[in-house]
Design an enzyme around this catalytic site. Sequence first.
Site, PDB file in Angstrom:
ATOM      1  N   GLY A  12     -26.987  58.281 -31.986  1.00 32.09           N
ATOM      2  CA  GLY A  12     -25.739  57.938 -32.675  1.00 32.09           C
ATOM      3  C   GLY A  12     -25.921  57.293 -34.035  1.00 32.09           C
ATOM      4  O   GLY A  12     -25.115  56.453 -34.449  1.00 32.09           O
ATOM      5  N   ASN A  14     -25.410  58.602 -36.943  1.00 37.59           N
ATOM      6  CA  ASN A  14     -24.239  58.927 -37.774  1.00 37.59           C
ATOM      7  C   ASN A  14     -23.034  58.084 -37.363  1.00 37.59           C
ATOM      8  O   ASN A  14     -22.270  57.617 -38.220  1.00 37.59           O
ATOM      9  CB  ASN A  14     -23.911  60.421 -37.675  1.00 37.59           C
ATOM     10  CG  ASN A  14     -24.765  61.254 -38.614  1.00 37.59           C
ATOM     11  OD1 ASN A  14     -24.591  61.196 -39.834  1.00 37.59           O
ATOM     12  ND2 ASN A  14     -25.691  62.033 -38.071  1.00 37.59           N
ATOM     13  N   MET A  90     -23.830  67.123 -28.451  1.00 38.97           N
ATOM     14  CA  MET A  90     -24.543  68.390 -28.258  1.00 38.97           C
ATOM     15  C   MET A  90     -23.942  69.213 -27.115  1.00 38.97           C
ATOM     16  O   MET A  90     -24.650  69.622 -26.186  1.00 38.97           O
ATOM     17  CB  MET A  90     -26.031  68.113 -28.026  1.00 38.97           C
ATOM     18  CG  MET A  90     -26.672  67.295 -29.144  1.00 38.97           C
ATOM     19  SD  MET A  90     -26.434  67.992 -30.804  1.00 38.97           S
ATOM     20  CE  MET A  90     -27.792  69.150 -30.828  1.00 38.97           C
ATOM     21  N   ARG A  91     -22.636  69.456 -27.193  1.00 36.82           N
ATOM     22  CA  ARG A  91     -21.970  70.302 -26.209  1.00 36.82           C
ATOM     23  C   ARG A  91     -21.147  71.345 -26.943  1.00 36.82           C
ATOM     24  O   ARG A  91     -20.478  71.023 -27.938  1.00 36.82           O
ATOM     25  CB  ARG A  91     -21.002  69.483 -25.338  1.00 36.82           C
ATOM     26  CG  ARG A  91     -21.637  68.410 -24.514  1.00 36.82           C
ATOM     27  CD  ARG A  91     -22.307  68.939 -23.273  1.00 36.82           C
ATOM     28  NE  ARG A  91     -21.447  69.798 -22.479  1.00 36.82           N
ATOM     29  CZ  ARG A  91     -21.915  70.640 -21.552  1.00 36.82           C
ATOM     30  NH1 ARG A  91     -23.212  70.740 -21.329  1.00 36.82           N
ATOM     31  NH2 ARG A  91     -21.088  71.397 -20.853  1.00 36.82           N
ATOM     32  N   ILE A  92     -21.180  72.578 -26.463  1.00 34.43           N
ATOM     33  CA  ILE A  92     -20.280  73.598 -26.999  1.00 34.43           C
ATOM     34  C   ILE A  92     -18.901  73.349 -26.399  1.00 34.43           C
ATOM     35  O   ILE A  92     -18.781  73.143 -25.176  1.00 34.43           O
ATOM     36  CB  ILE A  92     -20.806  75.014 -26.659  1.00 34.43           C
ATOM     37  CG1 ILE A  92     -22.099  75.256 -27.426  1.00 34.43           C
ATOM     38  CG2 ILE A  92     -19.755  76.068 -26.983  1.00 34.43           C
ATOM     39  CD1 ILE A  92     -22.812  76.541 -27.073  1.00 34.43           C
ATOM     40  N   HIS A 109     -23.224  69.151 -39.148  1.00 38.03           N
ATOM     41  CA  HIS A 109     -24.281  70.060 -38.703  1.00 38.03           C
ATOM     42  C   HIS A 109     -25.436  69.964 -39.695  1.00 38.03           C
ATOM     43  O   HIS A 109     -25.205  69.963 -40.914  1.00 38.03           O
ATOM     44  CB  HIS A 109     -23.737  71.490 -38.633  1.00 38.03           C
ATOM     45  CG  HIS A 109     -24.758  72.451 -38.092  1.00 38.03           C
ATOM     46  ND1 HIS A 109     -25.061  72.506 -36.749  1.00 38.03           N
ATOM     47  CD2 HIS A 109     -25.562  73.351 -38.709  1.00 38.03           C
ATOM     48  CE1 HIS A 109     -26.018  73.412 -36.569  1.00 38.03           C
ATOM     49  NE2 HIS A 109     -26.334  73.938 -37.739  1.00 38.03           N
ATOM     50  N   GLN A 173     -29.166  61.779 -45.815  1.00 38.90           N
ATOM     51  CA  GLN A 173     -27.970  62.240 -46.547  1.00 38.90           C
ATOM     52  C   GLN A 173     -26.770  62.404 -45.611  1.00 38.90           C
ATOM     53  O   GLN A 173     -25.625  62.232 -46.035  1.00 38.90           O
ATOM     54  CB  GLN A 173     -28.274  63.535 -47.294  1.00 38.90           C
ATOM     55  CG  GLN A 173     -29.450  63.430 -48.247  1.00 38.90           C
ATOM     56  CD  GLN A 173     -29.383  62.200 -49.136  1.00 38.90           C
ATOM     57  OE1 GLN A 173     -28.328  61.852 -49.660  1.00 38.90           O
ATOM     58  NE2 GLN A 173     -30.519  61.523 -49.314  1.00 38.90           N
ATOM     59  N   GLU A 174     -27.033  62.746 -44.351  1.00 36.32           N
ATOM     60  CA  GLU A 174     -25.925  62.796 -43.385  1.00 36.32           C
ATOM     61  C   GLU A 174     -25.217  61.454 -43.343  1.00 36.32           C
ATOM     62  O   GLU A 174     -23.984  61.373 -43.258  1.00 36.32           O
ATOM     63  CB  GLU A 174     -26.450  63.146 -41.982  1.00 36.32           C
ATOM     64  CG  GLU A 174     -27.010  64.553 -41.847  1.00 36.32           C
ATOM     65  CD  GLU A 174     -27.393  64.878 -40.415  1.00 36.32           C
ATOM     66  OE1 GLU A 174     -26.659  64.501 -39.495  1.00 36.32           O
ATOM     67  OE2 GLU A 174     -28.448  65.518 -40.221  1.00 36.32           O
TER      68      GLU A 174
END
Length: 210
Positions: A12, A14, A90-92, A109, A173-174
């Site tokens: 986590g 970000n 990380m889940r679709i 992303h 950079q994120e």
Amino acid sequence: MKRIVILISGRGSNMQAIVERCGAEGWPANVVAVISNRADASGLAWATERGIATQALDHKAFADRAAFDAALAQCIDAYAPDLVVLAGFMRILTEGFVRHYDGRLLNIHPSLLPSFGGLHTHQRAIDMGCKVAGATVHFVTPALDHGPIVMQAVVPVWPDDDEDALAARVLRQEHVIYPRSVRWFVEGQLRIGADGRVTHQAGEAQWLLA
Ligand code: GAR
């Protein structure tokens, strides 16, 4: 005040950058909850220590993707968010879930979309001989790693880079572009045009060259 819910699956970093900038810069918003599909996500402990509500919802406890997404939406909606932020989640997600949060669901992303959607983005960029790489913040639509682009950061790829070195350079950079994008959203600065393109009302640069 706008209400932000952040979804994570791991460390986590970000999420941390967003929480810290939100407090330091006095955004008209609060991070009201951090939710993870993994109880052992280290980011949950970080958020708890800062007094943010946290929840873990184990996707393995559900019969299928739709059942998990329905429970996840119920959990999120209990916090009445104006914005849901995917930060290394990380889940679709199912189409129904994504449509429920249409226009208020952001993702980051670690590639320059539309190149390298999916996994192993850094290794794939190195393998292709790319000279630049980066990260993209975008609104989420049902197609994986697609959707209106809010901001992109570009970094060089050096000849001796391995996956970890490139990932670290991109991640720094994120931590700049994701908080900035979220701030723009909560300040009402972002517009999605009829052409599906995102513009910043006051014309701020939607790219960053590191
Ligand atoms: C970040 O690099 C993010 O871009 C990536 O996972 C990492 C999470 O790090 N997301 C994806 O790959 C989504 N497809 P964090 O947990 O430290 O923020």
